[in-house]
Design a protein around this motif. Sequence first.
Motif, mmCIF file in Angstrom:
data_model
loop_
_atom_site.group_PDB
_atom_site.id
_atom_site.type_symbol
_atom_site.label_atom_id
_atom_site.label_comp_id
_atom_site.label_asym_id
_atom_site.label_seq_id
_atom_site.Cartn_x
_atom_site.Cartn_y
_atom_site.Cartn_z
ATOM 1 N N THR A 147 -50.370 53.129 25.485
ATOM 2 C CA THR A 147 -50.180 53.749 26.791
ATOM 3 C C THR A 147 -49.619 55.153 26.648
ATOM 4 O O THR A 147 -50.024 56.092 27.351
ATOM 5 N N LYS A 148 -48.683 55.321 25.724
ATOM 6 C CA LYS A 148 -48.103 56.644 25.483
ATOM 7 C C LYS A 148 -49.171 57.653 25.072
ATOM 8 O O LYS A 148 -49.101 58.839 25.447
ATOM 9 N N ALA A 149 -50.175 57.210 24.325
ATOM 10 C CA ALA A 149 -51.245 58.111 23.885
ATOM 11 C C ALA A 149 -52.242 58.420 24.995
ATOM 12 O O ALA A 149 -52.843 59.499 25.024
ATOM 13 N N VAL A 150 -52.424 57.477 25.915
ATOM 14 C CA VAL A 150 -53.440 57.616 26.965
ATOM 15 C C VAL A 150 -52.938 58.366 28.190
ATOM 16 O O VAL A 150 -53.664 59.167 28.798
ATOM 17 N N VAL A 151 -51.693 58.122 28.590
ATOM 18 C CA VAL A 151 -51.198 58.616 29.873
ATOM 19 C C VAL A 151 -51.247 60.137 30.036
ATOM 20 O O VAL A 151 -51.532 60.621 31.144
ATOM 21 N N PRO A 152 -50.993 60.958 28.998
ATOM 22 C CA PRO A 152 -51.119 62.406 29.207
ATOM 23 C C PRO A 152 -52.486 62.823 29.754
ATOM 24 O O PRO A 152 -52.576 63.746 30.572
ATOM 25 N N HIS A 153 -53.540 62.127 29.351
ATOM 26 C CA HIS A 153 -54.877 62.416 29.872
ATOM 27 C C HIS A 153 -54.981 61.981 31.337
ATOM 28 O O HIS A 153 -55.614 62.664 32.145
ATOM 29 N N GLU B 100 -45.811 59.041 40.577
ATOM 30 C CA GLU B 100 -46.024 60.369 41.175
ATOM 31 C C GLU B 100 -47.316 61.022 40.708
ATOM 32 O O GLU B 100 -47.803 61.971 41.333
ATOM 33 N N HIS B 101 -47.888 60.501 39.620
ATOM 34 C CA HIS B 101 -49.134 61.055 39.081
ATOM 35 C C HIS B 101 -50.358 60.239 39.498
ATOM 36 O O HIS B 101 -51.438 60.417 38.937
ATOM 37 N N ARG C 118 -55.223 53.832 35.647
ATOM 38 C CA ARG C 118 -54.959 52.409 35.837
ATOM 39 C C ARG C 118 -54.544 51.820 34.491
ATOM 40 O O ARG C 118 -55.315 51.854 33.527
ATOM 41 N N ILE C 119 -53.331 51.287 34.434
ATOM 42 C CA ILE C 119 -52.859 50.590 33.241
ATOM 43 C C ILE C 119 -52.743 49.116 33.585
ATOM 44 O O ILE C 119 -52.053 48.748 34.546
ATOM 45 N N ILE D 116 -52.508 61.849 33.461
ATOM 46 C CA ILE D 116 -51.707 62.787 34.257
ATOM 47 C C ILE D 116 -52.530 64.026 34.604
ATOM 48 O O ILE D 116 -52.493 64.519 35.737
ATOM 49 N N LYS D 117 -53.299 64.525 33.637
ATOM 50 C CA LYS D 117 -54.157 65.689 33.896
ATOM 51 C C LYS D 117 -55.202 65.383 34.958
ATOM 52 O O LYS D 117 -55.553 66.246 35.774
#
Length: 253
Positions: A125-131, A178-179, A139-140, A133-134
């Motif tokens: 999840t840490k690797a995926v979420v920055p994308h 918020e994202h 959906r997790i 957010i952009k």
Amino acid sequence: MTNFKLDGKVALITGGSQGLGLEFARALANAGASVAVTSRDKRKAQESAELIRKETGRDTLGVAVDVTDYEQIQAMVDQVIGTFGRLDILINNAGVNVRKPILDFDEASWDLVQTTNLKAPFLCTKAVVPHMIKQKFGRIINIASMLGQVALAERSAYCSSKGGLIQLTKVMALEWAEHNITANAICPGPFATEMNQVVINNPEANQFFLNHLPLKRWGKPGELNGLIVYLASELSNFMTGSSLVIDGGWTSE
């Protein structure tokens, strides 16, 4: 019903080459999503991806990855983004179970379960979420277990890892709301998968499980598909931080 459609979305399912993960990947592809499935075995991942492509006509990708290795996870995410251009849905499904009494539980087995079931979803999840957010969308879906809410003997590592995953899901929901990123957990009960064959094939253990199931049968993997598609779709926009149990009534007792 068009709100269930996932056309244009891209989903990544860890452990998606067999069992529940393969069912999830099929369900999302049938709803219109492009899907990437992972396995430690490259051949198995690619064969499962090709199977889904032939069945659904959707674009698919099979990726070999050890989901406990952050460098491999980052490479996996880069490959998915490079192939499809985006990543909308992450299903943290890869998991293991070791069944032993606490006094017989060795440290290596404990670490294996905790690392695969709890640390790996954190890392993926840490690797995926920055994308996400952009994109301002994500959906997790974490695959926990009813054993994250109720206990069962000889499942100390599994119960604690799945309980931790439920709590981790809630923190994810709080941090990324918020994202426009939601995080929810599914808590399956006894489903007839490869992981549970050792129990199903043991008459005494199998009967113990049936005695605790008001529906008096094991779940069929496809019976989770409706919830998976719902959580991945726009219909679940206002749901985050939830843990949903599908267990044949076990936890109702």
